[in-house]
Write a protein that holds these residues in place. Structure first.
Motif, PDB file in Angstrom:
ATOM      1  N   ARG A  57       0.830  -1.201   0.000  1.00 12.21           N
ATOM      2  CA  ARG A  57       0.000   0.000   0.000  1.00 12.21           C
ATOM      3  C   ARG A  57       0.869   1.258   0.000  1.00 12.21           C
ATOM      4  O   ARG A  57       0.525   2.256  -0.645  1.00 12.21           O
ATOM      5  CB  ARG A  57      -0.949  -0.002   1.193  1.00 12.21           C
ATOM      6  CG  ARG A  57      -1.759   1.278   1.346  1.00 12.21           C
ATOM      7  CD  ARG A  57      -3.047   1.068   2.095  1.00 12.21           C
ATOM      8  NE  ARG A  57      -4.060   0.432   1.259  1.00 12.21           N
ATOM      9  CZ  ARG A  57      -5.325   0.228   1.633  1.00 12.21           C
ATOM     10  NH1 ARG A  57      -5.721   0.577   2.837  1.00 12.21           N
ATOM     11  NH2 ARG A  57      -6.177  -0.346   0.829  1.00 12.21           N
ATOM     12  N   VAL A  58       1.984   1.215   0.715  1.00 15.34           N
ATOM     13  CA  VAL A  58       2.902   2.362   0.691  1.00 15.34           C
ATOM     14  C   VAL A  58       3.363   2.627  -0.737  1.00 15.34           C
ATOM     15  O   VAL A  58       3.418   3.777  -1.188  1.00 15.34           O
ATOM     16  CB  VAL A  58       4.113   2.109   1.616  1.00 15.34           C
ATOM     17  CG1 VAL A  58       5.241   3.101   1.330  1.00 15.34           C
ATOM     18  CG2 VAL A  58       3.695   2.221   3.072  1.00 15.34           C
ATOM     19  N   ARG A  59       3.701   1.575  -1.460  1.00 16.58           N
ATOM     20  CA  ARG A  59       4.141   1.735  -2.841  1.00 16.58           C
ATOM     21  C   ARG A  59       3.018   2.284  -3.716  1.00 16.58           C
ATOM     22  O   ARG A  59       3.257   3.109  -4.609  1.00 16.58           O
ATOM     23  CB  ARG A  59       4.647   0.395  -3.390  1.00 16.58           C
ATOM     24  CG  ARG A  59       5.872  -0.136  -2.642  1.00 16.58           C
ATOM     25  CD  ARG A  59       6.414  -1.406  -3.306  1.00 16.58           C
ATOM     26  NE  ARG A  59       7.538  -1.940  -2.539  1.00 16.58           N
ATOM     27  CZ  ARG A  59       7.461  -2.946  -1.672  1.00 16.58           C
ATOM     28  NH1 ARG A  59       6.283  -3.557  -1.469  1.00 16.58           N
ATOM     29  NH2 ARG A  59       8.519  -3.368  -1.015  1.00 16.58           N
ATOM     30  N   THR A  60       1.779   1.847  -3.460  1.00 14.05           N
ATOM     31  CA  THR A  60       0.629   2.366  -4.198  1.00 14.05           C
ATOM     32  C   THR A  60       0.435   3.846  -3.921  1.00 14.05           C
ATOM     33  O   THR A  60       0.186   4.643  -4.836  1.00 14.05           O
ATOM     34  CB  THR A  60      -0.647   1.596  -3.813  1.00 14.05           C
ATOM     35  OG1 THR A  60      -0.487   0.218  -4.160  1.00 14.05           O
ATOM     36  CG2 THR A  60      -1.863   2.171  -4.534  1.00 14.05           C
ATOM     37  N   PHE A  61       0.550   4.232  -2.655  1.00 14.78           N
ATOM     38  CA  PHE A  61       0.452   5.648  -2.288  1.00 14.78           C
ATOM     39  C   PHE A  61       1.508   6.448  -3.042  1.00 14.78           C
ATOM     40  O   PHE A  61       1.234   7.519  -3.584  1.00 14.78           O
ATOM     41  CB  PHE A  61       0.658   5.824  -0.781  1.00 14.78           C
ATOM     42  CG  PHE A  61      -0.566   5.576   0.054  1.00 14.78           C
ATOM     43  CD1 PHE A  61      -0.834   6.357   1.164  1.00 14.78           C
ATOM     44  CD2 PHE A  61      -1.456   4.557  -0.245  1.00 14.78           C
ATOM     45  CE1 PHE A  61      -1.963   6.134   1.956  1.00 14.78           C
ATOM     46  CE2 PHE A  61      -2.576   4.322   0.523  1.00 14.78           C
ATOM     47  CZ  PHE A  61      -2.831   5.104   1.631  1.00 14.78           C
ATOM     48  N   ALA A  62       2.753   5.946  -3.043  1.00 12.71           N
ATOM     49  CA  ALA A  62       3.850   6.666  -3.686  1.00 12.71           C
ATOM     50  C   ALA A  62       3.588   6.856  -5.176  1.00 12.71           C
ATOM     51  O   ALA A  62       3.849   7.939  -5.731  1.00 12.71           O
ATOM     52  CB  ALA A  62       5.160   5.926  -3.461  1.00 12.71           C
ATOM     53  N   ARG A  63       3.084   5.807  -5.852  1.00 18.41           N
ATOM     54  CA  ARG A  63       2.761   5.942  -7.273  1.00 18.41           C
ATOM     55  C   ARG A  63       1.669   6.981  -7.488  1.00 18.41           C
ATOM     56  O   ARG A  63       1.749   7.821  -8.396  1.00 18.41           O
ATOM     57  CB  ARG A  63       2.322   4.596  -7.846  1.00 18.41           C
ATOM     58  CG  ARG A  63       3.453   3.603  -8.059  1.00 18.41           C
ATOM     59  CD  ARG A  63       2.989   2.461  -8.955  1.00 18.41           C
ATOM     60  NE  ARG A  63       1.883   1.715  -8.360  1.00 18.41           N
ATOM     61  CZ  ARG A  63       2.041   0.666  -7.546  1.00 18.41           C
ATOM     62  NH1 ARG A  63       3.262   0.271  -7.212  1.00 18.41           N
ATOM     63  NH2 ARG A  63       0.990   0.042  -7.066  1.00 18.41           N
ATOM     64  N   THR A  64       0.662   6.939  -6.635  1.00 16.67           N
ATOM     65  CA  THR A  64      -0.444   7.889  -6.749  1.00 16.67           C
ATOM     66  C   THR A  64       0.037   9.316  -6.528  1.00 16.67           C
ATOM     67  O   THR A  64      -0.453  10.257  -7.158  1.00 16.67           O
ATOM     68  CB  THR A  64      -1.541   7.547  -5.721  1.00 16.67           C
ATOM     69  OG1 THR A  64      -1.992   6.206  -5.949  1.00 16.67           O
ATOM     70  CG2 THR A  64      -2.724   8.508  -5.829  1.00 16.67           C
TER      71      THR A  64
END
Length: 283
Positions: A57-64
């Protein structure tokens, strides 16, 4: 998972860094929630450290949030892992939260740099020296409180031992070497312990001698805790009311400069060992 009412310093820091990424992207919490399929309250709880978040989820946040710093993203992902307990958590009902958070911070540090004027660094103290210090605390501590603090301090020192010890640099003013806490025998043993620790390859001890005109400090103890990447560094200051933690960009730059100056103003490690040895002989 229900939110935690008492997030640790590490959990709070992860949330803070995710908030910084969101704000740099120009997204409000409401807009980010919409893009991520979450509620605005969930974003707020994650950013306050009250909700655990997974590495994915952290990686998803970063992409977003259009973050392209791969090292930072992976360092943040490594700070996840739910609510796993460390040895320090057993002290949360016995010690001030700042001391417990400091132990957690040290455990995950990539490097530690400390600068002190009056005291020997906590991670280099002998048991008897630490006990003598705790007996000077005001208001006075009960004996059981002293023992809790003592065992906690000794366990913190574990990061300097073992298969992969933490790199540690201590700049100590000569005043701290001459304070004599606990009396002559305790002081002599403490100085001998410093000499022994200074021989370890990952430990550097430098002494600021009396008469050093370029002394660049206020007398306040400074712990500069390096994170996995520079953005995750933290400064811990010793104050009369307890531990104070700083992680603002300007604050980190300021205290990094202070510690740099104190280290360059101090004696070399070899000359520092000679001075410690001479002081020990004078006792």
């Amino acid at each position: 998972m229900p939110p935690s009412t008492t997030p640790t310093l590490r959990q709070q820091r992860l949330g803070t860094e995710l908030r910084k990424l969101r704000e740099r992207s120009g997204l409000s919490a409401t807009a980010a929630a919409g893009l991520l399929g979450l509620k605005q309250a969930q974003i707020s709880n994650i950013e306050s450290g009250r909700y655990a978040v997974s590495a994915d989820r952290v990686r998803t946040f970063a992409r977003t949030y259009s973050c392209g710093d791969a090292e930072l993203i992976e360092a943040l992902a490594a700070m996840t892992g739910g609510r796993k307990r460390g040895w320090w958590d057993e002290y949360r009902s016995h010690l001030p939260s700042g001391l417990v958070d400091l132990a957690e911070l040290e455990h995950f540090a990539s490097e530690l740099r400390v600068a002190l004027v009056i005291h020997i660094p906590a991670l280099l103290q002998t048991t008897d020296h630490a006990r003598a210090l705790f007996r000077t605390v005001f208001p006075p501590l009960q004996q059981y409180e002293i023992e809790h603090r003592l065992t906690h301090r000794i366990k913190r020192q574990g990061i300097l031992h073992g298969a992969e010890p933490t790199t540690y640099t201590a700049t100590i003013h000569e005043a701290a070497l001459r304070m004599g806490f606990g009396g002559r025998d305790v002081a002599a043993t403490q100085l001998k312990h410093l000499l022994g620790m200074s021989e370890l390859s990952h430990v550097t001890i430098r002494v600021l001698p009396f008469g050093e005109a370029n002394f660049h400090g206020t007398g306040q103890g400074i712990d500069y805790v390096a994170g996995a990447v520079p953005q995750l560094d933290t400064v811990q200051l010793d104050t009369h009311h307890g531990c104070e933690f700083l992680d603002g960009e300007a604050q980190l730059a300021k205290y990094r400069s202070v510690v740099d100056h104190m280290e360059t103003s101090a004696l070399s490690p070899e000359a520092s060992r000679d001075l410690i040895h001479r002081i020990a002989q004078e006792l």
